[in-house]
Write a protein that holds these residues in place. Structure first.
Motif, mmCIF file in Angstrom:
data_model
loop_
_atom_site.group_PDB
_atom_site.id
_atom_site.type_symbol
_atom_site.label_atom_id
_atom_site.label_comp_id
_atom_site.label_asym_id
_atom_site.label_seq_id
_atom_site.Cartn_x
_atom_site.Cartn_y
_atom_site.Cartn_z
ATOM 1 N N SER A 1 0.809 -1.221 0.000
ATOM 2 C CA SER A 1 0.000 0.000 0.000
ATOM 3 C C SER A 1 0.841 1.268 0.000
ATOM 4 O O SER A 1 0.307 2.375 0.116
ATOM 5 N N SER A 2 2.147 1.120 -0.108
ATOM 6 C CA SER A 2 3.036 2.273 -0.025
ATOM 7 C C SER A 2 3.450 2.755 -1.416
ATOM 8 O O SER A 2 3.213 2.090 -2.414
ATOM 9 N N ALA A 3 4.058 3.935 -1.448
ATOM 10 C CA ALA A 3 4.522 4.530 -2.699
ATOM 11 C C ALA A 3 5.932 5.064 -2.499
ATOM 12 O O ALA A 3 6.393 5.248 -1.368
ATOM 13 N N THR A 4 6.610 5.328 -3.619
ATOM 14 C CA THR A 4 8.000 5.744 -3.579
ATOM 15 C C THR A 4 8.193 7.061 -4.311
ATOM 16 O O THR A 4 7.660 7.258 -5.401
ATOM 17 N N ILE A 5 8.979 7.956 -3.696
ATOM 18 C CA ILE A 5 9.495 9.152 -4.351
ATOM 19 C C ILE A 5 10.936 8.842 -4.754
ATOM 20 O O ILE A 5 11.756 8.486 -3.902
ATOM 21 N N ALA A 6 11.251 8.954 -6.027
ATOM 22 C CA ALA A 6 12.601 8.683 -6.518
ATOM 23 C C ALA A 6 13.332 9.998 -6.744
ATOM 24 O O ALA A 6 12.875 10.850 -7.508
ATOM 25 N N ALA A 7 14.464 10.169 -6.057
ATOM 26 C CA ALA A 7 15.333 11.319 -6.277
ATOM 27 C C ALA A 7 16.455 10.876 -7.200
ATOM 28 O O ALA A 7 17.183 9.932 -6.882
ATOM 29 N N ILE A 8 16.592 11.523 -8.343
ATOM 30 C CA ILE A 8 17.616 11.095 -9.303
ATOM 31 C C ILE A 8 18.397 12.307 -9.803
ATOM 32 O O ILE A 8 17.841 13.390 -9.999
ATOM 33 N N GLN B 1 3.667 18.863 0.478
ATOM 34 C CA GLN B 1 2.334 18.328 0.202
ATOM 35 C C GLN B 1 2.107 18.031 -1.280
ATOM 36 O O GLN B 1 1.610 16.960 -1.626
ATOM 37 N N PRO B 2 2.463 18.940 -2.199
ATOM 38 C CA PRO B 2 2.314 18.583 -3.614
ATOM 39 C C PRO B 2 3.096 17.340 -4.017
ATOM 40 O O PRO B 2 2.609 16.516 -4.788
ATOM 41 N N VAL B 3 4.320 17.183 -3.485
ATOM 42 C CA VAL B 3 5.148 16.040 -3.844
ATOM 43 C C VAL B 3 4.557 14.762 -3.254
ATOM 44 O O VAL B 3 4.400 13.754 -3.952
ATOM 45 N N VAL B 4 4.184 14.786 -1.990
ATOM 46 C CA VAL B 4 3.618 13.591 -1.358
ATOM 47 C C VAL B 4 2.259 13.259 -1.956
ATOM 48 O O VAL B 4 1.958 12.102 -2.247
ATOM 49 N N ASN B 5 1.447 14.275 -2.164
ATOM 50 C CA ASN B 5 0.113 14.016 -2.730
ATOM 51 C C ASN B 5 0.202 13.440 -4.139
ATOM 52 O O ASN B 5 -0.687 12.690 -4.556
ATOM 53 N N SER B 6 1.265 13.772 -4.865
ATOM 54 C CA SER B 6 1.412 13.253 -6.220
ATOM 55 C C SER B 6 1.646 11.757 -6.229
ATOM 56 O O SER B 6 1.464 11.100 -7.273
ATOM 57 N N THR B 7 2.050 11.179 -5.084
ATOM 58 C CA THR B 7 2.236 9.727 -5.033
ATOM 59 C C THR B 7 0.917 8.996 -4.945
ATOM 60 O O THR B 7 0.860 7.776 -5.087
ATOM 61 N N ARG B 8 -0.173 9.716 -4.733
ATOM 62 C CA ARG B 8 -1.479 9.079 -4.552
ATOM 63 C C ARG B 8 -2.368 9.232 -5.765
ATOM 64 O O ARG B 8 -3.532 8.868 -5.745
ATOM 65 N N LYS B 9 -1.845 9.846 -6.824
ATOM 66 C CA LYS B 9 -2.662 10.124 -8.011
ATOM 67 C C LYS B 9 -2.350 9.122 -9.105
ATOM 68 O O LYS B 9 -1.290 8.534 -9.133
#
Length: 309
Positions: free
Chosen positions: A91-98, A301-309
């Motif tokens: 149920s989790s999501a990932t933010i990738a920093a590259i 918030q925009p970055v975290v919320n984008s993981t749910r879209k």
């Protein structure tokens, strides 16, 4: 650990393999160790050069089961063999920093996890969101458009393998381009020339590279935030390219959002340079305080919320 139920595995040149799942307790923020044994015929030909973390090499022999550190006499600051640990969390999501060395955390404090992706992960955790992870896919010396014999495939080429193939990736923060601008001016030298080829870049060329990465992300339903290139005390011609690229990142609306690292780090008295307190000393790489300021500049918030879209 096993691989297809077997205790050993052979990996072809250029290949990679996942182990079988391992049931083990983990806790956020607590270090873990992975010990591996390589046969005598193995030579280390690929590694992650800047880890900002001490790793250990043992005396000859298989010491993977040693509870004591006595056999591990040699210290290095590179990651070798193991490229990542995946945690099962459906149920989790990932933010990738590259990106390049600034995402890699070059010149941050050893063993302190003071890179900007680390600081971003702490911000996410402190917000109370336990369902979003941050992975750091920076490679020191990496370029957007050009491969290197030392610094890996160009980001535009490795993006699919290194980002889109990561499980659970929903959002990307991209910071890349300063090495494309700089390496063209590095003098060639004999032997292994890590900065080769010394490819000249233009604003249009960099923008075309960004668009390729953006298109690849959007084709997979991944949102991508573009980060402005940070001050690097460049000579006027190269600074003009950096400035124009940053203007495009801010105003083109090509990315799903913008992270203005340039504004967060620049010296108000001289925007071509890092603020003194944010400079690690080489006028390019941030200090620990600078990396922290970068994480604080990310619109959480925009970055975290984008993981749910």
């Amino acid at each position: 650990m096993t691989f297809g139920g077997k205790p050993a595995v052979s990996v072809p040149p250029g290949g990679e393999i996942d182990s079988d799942p391992v049931r083990v307790g983990i806790a956020a923020g607590v270090p873990y160790a992975v010990s591996s044994y390589m046969g005598r015929e193995q030579n280390l030909v690929a590694w992650h050069r800047v880890s900002s973390q001490v790793n250990y090499l043992s005396m000859p022999g298989n010491h993977t089961g040693d509870a004591s550190a006595d056999a591990y006499r040699q210290r290095v600051t590179q990651f070798a063999w193991v490229t990542g640990v995946q945690v099962e969390a459906p149920s989790s999501a990932t933010i990738a920093a590259i990106g390049d060395s600034i995402t890699d955390g070059m010149r941050s404090s050893l063993n302190q996890n003071r890179r900007w992706p680390d600081a971003l992960a702490r911000r996410v955790a402190q917000s109370g969101d336990k369902s979003v992870a941050v992975v750091n896919l920076g490679i020191s010396g990496n370029r957007l458009l050009t491969d290197s014999p030392c610094y890996g495939d160009a980001l535009a080429s490795r993006f699919g393998r290194d980002v889109l193939a990561q499980p659970g990736v929903k959002t990307v923060i991209l910071l890349i381009g300063i090495n494309d601008i700089n390496f063209a001016a590095m003098p060639p030298h004999g032997g292994l020339d890590c900065d080769a080829p010394h490819t000249q870049v233009t604003v249009d060329g960099l923008i075309a590279g960004y668009k390729r990465v953006i298109a690849a992300a959007h084709a997979r339903g991944v949102r991508i935030f573009g980060a402005t290139l940070t001050p690097a005390a460049l000579p006027p011609q190269r600074e003009a390219i950096r400035t124009e690229v940053n203007q495009w990142i801010r105003t083109s609306h090509a990315f799903d959002g913008v992270v203005d690292f340039d504004a967060a780090l620049r010296d108000p008295a001289d925007p071509t340079r890092l603020r003194r307190s944010f400079d690690s000393g080489d006028q390019i790489h941030p200090s620990d305080a600078g990396y922290s300021a970068m994480a604080d500049a990310i619109p959480l918030q925009p970055v975290v919320n984008s993981t749910r879209k």
